[in-house]
Design a protein around this motif. Sequence first.
Motif, PDB file in Angstrom:
ATOM      1  N   LYS A  27       8.268   0.372 -30.184  1.00 38.74           N
ATOM      2  CA  LYS A  27       6.857   1.084 -29.952  1.00 38.74           C
ATOM      3  C   LYS A  27       7.198   2.347 -29.017  1.00 38.74           C
ATOM      4  O   LYS A  27       8.347   2.545 -28.561  1.00 38.74           O
ATOM      5  CB  LYS A  27       6.239  -0.117 -29.242  1.00 38.74           C
ATOM      6  N   LYS A  28       6.176   2.795 -28.988  1.00 42.02           N
ATOM      7  CA  LYS A  28       6.342   4.188 -28.234  1.00 42.02           C
ATOM      8  C   LYS A  28       6.550   4.007 -26.785  1.00 42.02           C
ATOM      9  O   LYS A  28       6.085   3.174 -26.100  1.00 42.02           O
ATOM     10  CB  LYS A  28       4.655   5.014 -28.192  1.00 42.02           C
ATOM     11  N   TRP A  29       7.521   4.836 -26.338  1.00 44.07           N
ATOM     12  CA  TRP A  29       7.988   4.683 -24.959  1.00 44.07           C
ATOM     13  C   TRP A  29       7.012   5.629 -23.943  1.00 44.07           C
ATOM     14  O   TRP A  29       7.101   6.800 -23.865  1.00 44.07           O
ATOM     15  CB  TRP A  29       9.514   5.152 -24.986  1.00 44.07           C
ATOM     16  N   ARG A  30       6.380   4.795 -23.169  1.00 44.17           N
ATOM     17  CA  ARG A  30       5.128   5.627 -22.511  1.00 44.17           C
ATOM     18  C   ARG A  30       5.555   5.994 -21.161  1.00 44.17           C
ATOM     19  O   ARG A  30       6.730   5.520 -20.624  1.00 44.17           O
ATOM     20  CB  ARG A  30       4.135   4.448 -22.362  1.00 44.17           C
ATOM     21  N   LYS A  31       5.177   6.968 -20.701  1.00 44.78           N
ATOM     22  CA  LYS A  31       5.288   7.504 -19.181  1.00 44.78           C
ATOM     23  C   LYS A  31       5.585   6.326 -18.309  1.00 44.78           C
ATOM     24  O   LYS A  31       6.213   6.419 -17.218  1.00 44.78           O
ATOM     25  CB  LYS A  31       4.491   8.736 -19.086  1.00 44.78           C
ATOM     26  N   GLU A  32       4.220   5.396 -18.261  1.00 46.11           N
ATOM     27  CA  GLU A  32       4.423   4.441 -17.380  1.00 46.11           C
ATOM     28  C   GLU A  32       5.448   3.556 -17.155  1.00 46.11           C
ATOM     29  O   GLU A  32       6.270   3.247 -16.286  1.00 46.11           O
ATOM     30  CB  GLU A  32       3.210   3.531 -17.338  1.00 46.11           C
ATOM     31  N   SER A  33       6.187   3.262 -18.331  1.00 46.29           N
ATOM     32  CA  SER A  33       7.321   2.380 -18.526  1.00 46.29           C
ATOM     33  C   SER A  33       8.392   3.271 -18.063  1.00 46.29           C
ATOM     34  O   SER A  33       9.382   2.687 -17.385  1.00 46.29           O
ATOM     35  CB  SER A  33       7.690   2.050 -19.892  1.00 46.29           C
ATOM     36  N   ASN A  34       8.762   4.516 -18.398  1.00 44.00           N
ATOM     37  CA  ASN A  34       9.788   5.386 -18.041  1.00 44.00           C
ATOM     38  C   ASN A  34       9.767   5.514 -16.368  1.00 44.00           C
ATOM     39  O   ASN A  34      10.715   5.553 -15.803  1.00 44.00           O
ATOM     40  CB  ASN A  34       9.659   6.885 -18.690  1.00 44.00           C
ATOM     41  N   ASP A  35       8.507   5.816 -15.704  1.00 43.98           N
ATOM     42  CA  ASP A  35       8.383   5.770 -14.526  1.00 43.98           C
ATOM     43  C   ASP A  35       8.977   4.615 -13.715  1.00 43.98           C
ATOM     44  O   ASP A  35       9.553   4.719 -12.616  1.00 43.98           O
ATOM     45  CB  ASP A  35       6.978   6.068 -13.775  1.00 43.98           C
ATOM     46  N   ALA A  36       8.497   3.565 -14.234  1.00 45.78           N
ATOM     47  CA  ALA A  36       8.850   2.121 -13.534  1.00 45.78           C
ATOM     48  C   ALA A  36      10.504   2.038 -13.715  1.00 45.78           C
ATOM     49  O   ALA A  36      11.186   1.395 -12.662  1.00 45.78           O
ATOM     50  CB  ALA A  36       8.326   0.896 -14.384  1.00 45.78           C
ATOM     51  N   LEU A  37      10.887   2.260 -14.665  1.00 43.31           N
ATOM     52  CA  LEU A  37      12.257   2.167 -15.087  1.00 43.31           C
ATOM     53  C   LEU A  37      13.260   3.126 -14.215  1.00 43.31           C
ATOM     54  O   LEU A  37      14.171   2.776 -13.432  1.00 43.31           O
ATOM     55  CB  LEU A  37      12.852   2.459 -16.515  1.00 43.31           C
ATOM     56  N   MET A  38      12.693   4.245 -13.720  1.00 40.70           N
ATOM     57  CA  MET A  38      13.190   5.249 -12.970  1.00 40.70           C
ATOM     58  C   MET A  38      13.518   4.859 -11.683  1.00 40.70           C
ATOM     59  O   MET A  38      14.206   5.200 -10.890  1.00 40.70           O
ATOM     60  CB  MET A  38      12.771   6.843 -13.350  1.00 40.70           C
ATOM     61  N   LYS A  39      12.176   4.366 -11.045  1.00 46.82           N
ATOM     62  CA  LYS A  39      12.340   3.619  -9.848  1.00 46.82           C
ATOM     63  C   LYS A  39      13.351   2.787  -9.446  1.00 46.82           C
ATOM     64  O   LYS A  39      14.011   2.800  -8.590  1.00 46.82           O
ATOM     65  CB  LYS A  39      10.900   3.137  -9.573  1.00 46.82           C
ATOM     66  N   GLU A  40      13.690   1.804 -10.562  1.00 48.91           N
ATOM     67  CA  GLU A  40      14.477   0.893 -10.634  1.00 48.91           C
ATOM     68  C   GLU A  40      16.032   1.429 -10.492  1.00 48.91           C
ATOM     69  O   GLU A  40      16.891   1.141  -9.555  1.00 48.91           O
ATOM     70  CB  GLU A  40      14.462  -0.090 -11.901  1.00 48.91           C
ATOM     71  N   LEU A  41      16.260   2.690 -11.340  1.00 48.16           N
ATOM     72  CA  LEU A  41      17.670   3.273 -11.546  1.00 48.16           C
ATOM     73  C   LEU A  41      17.893   4.008 -10.114  1.00 48.16           C
ATOM     74  O   LEU A  41      19.118   4.048  -9.731  1.00 48.16           O
ATOM     75  CB  LEU A  41      17.470   4.112 -12.752  1.00 48.16           C
ATOM     76  N   ASP A  42      16.775   4.376  -9.536  1.00 48.76           N
ATOM     77  CA  ASP A  42      17.155   5.321  -8.506  1.00 48.76           C
ATOM     78  C   ASP A  42      17.453   4.194  -7.140  1.00 48.76           C
ATOM     79  O   ASP A  42      18.384   4.863  -6.321  1.00 48.76           O
ATOM     80  CB  ASP A  42      15.773   6.108  -7.881  1.00 48.76           C
ATOM     81  N   SER A  43      17.151   3.041  -7.221  1.00 48.79           N
ATOM     82  CA  SER A  43      17.353   2.136  -6.227  1.00 48.79           C
ATOM     83  C   SER A  43      18.952   1.482  -6.498  1.00 48.79           C
ATOM     84  O   SER A  43      19.433   1.094  -5.659  1.00 48.79           O
ATOM     85  CB  SER A  43      16.441   1.291  -6.164  1.00 48.79           C
ATOM     86  N   ILE A  44      19.601   1.759  -7.514  1.00 46.08           N
ATOM     87  CA  ILE A  44      20.726   1.418  -7.644  1.00 46.08           C
ATOM     88  C   ILE A  44      21.950   2.406  -7.930  1.00 46.08           C
ATOM     89  O   ILE A  44      22.862   2.215  -7.210  1.00 46.08           O
ATOM     90  CB  ILE A  44      20.863   0.788  -9.383  1.00 46.08           C
ATOM     91  N   TYR A  45      21.479   3.613  -8.235  1.00 47.26           N
ATOM     92  CA  TYR A  45      22.687   4.722  -8.569  1.00 47.26           C
ATOM     93  C   TYR A  45      22.473   5.772  -7.637  1.00 47.26           C
ATOM     94  O   TYR A  45      21.148   6.212  -7.056  1.00 47.26           O
ATOM     95  CB  TYR A  45      22.620   5.140  -9.816  1.00 47.26           C
ATOM     96  N   GLU A  46      23.485   6.637  -7.272  1.00 50.13           N
ATOM     97  CA  GLU A  46      23.502   7.516  -6.218  1.00 50.13           C
ATOM     98  C   GLU A  46      22.727   8.717  -7.082  1.00 50.13           C
ATOM     99  O   GLU A  46      22.126   9.618  -6.380  1.00 50.13           O
ATOM    100  CB  GLU A  46      24.820   7.924  -5.992  1.00 50.13           C
ATOM    101  N   SER A  47      22.961   8.986  -8.339  1.00 46.53           N
ATOM    102  CA  SER A  47      22.158   9.956  -8.881  1.00 46.53           C
ATOM    103  C   SER A  47      21.833   9.466 -10.327  1.00 46.53           C
ATOM    104  O   SER A  47      22.571   8.990 -10.974  1.00 46.53           O
ATOM    105  CB  SER A  47      23.135  11.144  -9.191  1.00 46.53           C
ATOM    106  N   VAL A  48      20.854  10.086 -10.999  1.00 46.43           N
ATOM    107  CA  VAL A  48      20.323   9.640 -12.390  1.00 46.43           C
ATOM    108  C   VAL A  48      19.899  11.053 -12.983  1.00 46.43           C
ATOM    109  O   VAL A  48      18.628  11.643 -12.619  1.00 46.43           O
ATOM    110  CB  VAL A  48      19.330   8.454 -12.513  1.00 46.43           C
TER     111      VAL A  48
END
Length: 405
Positions: A27-48
């Motif tokens: 399905k289409k990868w929406r901005k809301e899904s991407n923003d939520a995923l980026m918040k999770e990644l930012d909490s795990i990695y020093e840089s993304v």
Amino acid sequence: MTVEKTLREVVELHGTEEQRKCVLEGKKWRKESNDALMKELDSIYESVDVKGKGYSKKFIFGEEKVIKSDKKDNRVNNGKGQVPLKYEQAFPIMMLQTLLERQDATPLTVIGWLQKMGFITTEMFKACKIRYNDKVLGTESSKLVKLKKINEGEDYLVKDYLVKEVERLSKYFMHVVKKLKDAKIITHQSYTMAKCEIPVINEYYAGGQMVRDVNHQTRYIELSPYVLEQISTIQANLQNSIEFRELTITDINKYKNKPLVMEYWKECKKQLNEVIDESGERLYIELVYDAHALFIKAGRNPIIKWLEKNNREAIDTYNSDDMKYFLENRMEFHETLHNYVVELAEKRQKKFQEDEKAKVSELGGKINLRQFEDDKYKKVKDLMLKGKYVEAYQKLQEYYGYTFK
């Protein structure tokens, strides 16, 4: 060191069930899904860093954070529990002692390192196979029944114990590896490896007839990006297929005795066995796993360097008799580990009993003490409800753990 992954790979590792379903169904990868995923990644990695759009996105990760940070939406992560002080102080010393004494440089799995460094016994190391194989679980449980360590029908308690304790130690091991690496005391290199069973054909004449024997030669190899891409494609295609589309990532990795999951892994194993390398040679892959190479990096005594910043009070003891210090450190760790394991078991039992009482208060009636007895997967909860879980769990800790008696 940076790591690059596709959107599909990132969602499989860090996405929610809804995000995984979206990707699997294309399905289409929406901005809301991407923003939520980026918040999770930012909490795990020093840089993304992100390149591309939609399903062609590439994520480039920096180093993983030592401790997962709070998300930018101010929600607190769930990993804030603290281990006991003696546990925290002793763990890195046991690691450094092993690395100083070790003669070879062979990469090991995390469980292999835990056994090598003395965090788990050889008995526990061997028993770890039951986490993936219920046949091995049956054999191990029968042995424990004969030794009077568990009662008949408590097979799943053994699995519950090994999964919990090995996963807890494994996560903390990688946490300390990161701390030692950040302190420039060790070098850490991870590898994606494969166990390959290569058929070796031997033909000869016997009694006037051609005889053909097929044996297998086991090889362990590091996988190239070319091979890893094939493996990722196999897994993605299977998960997108009509037959397995209903399975979630959690199903595939956690419920390996579920009939459809067993079929998935059977087909996955078949296709892995047919994977070829860059030269077109078939690899006959049986198992893919991660291995880690660890080396001492500090120019001067790494233990002194660590103690100076983390436990200065122990320096004099170490300098006066390092072997005595190592032995006492090891004994203190396992004593603390034993108490910690039992303490956590007590908390799980208490919480479960409180939750069940709350349900009864809401709905009325009495607690059904037999509600879990017909399902082996609920046997652990039945023991908790009856107040017998902690005692049974402690027996397993005493059997599989170091006691120094």
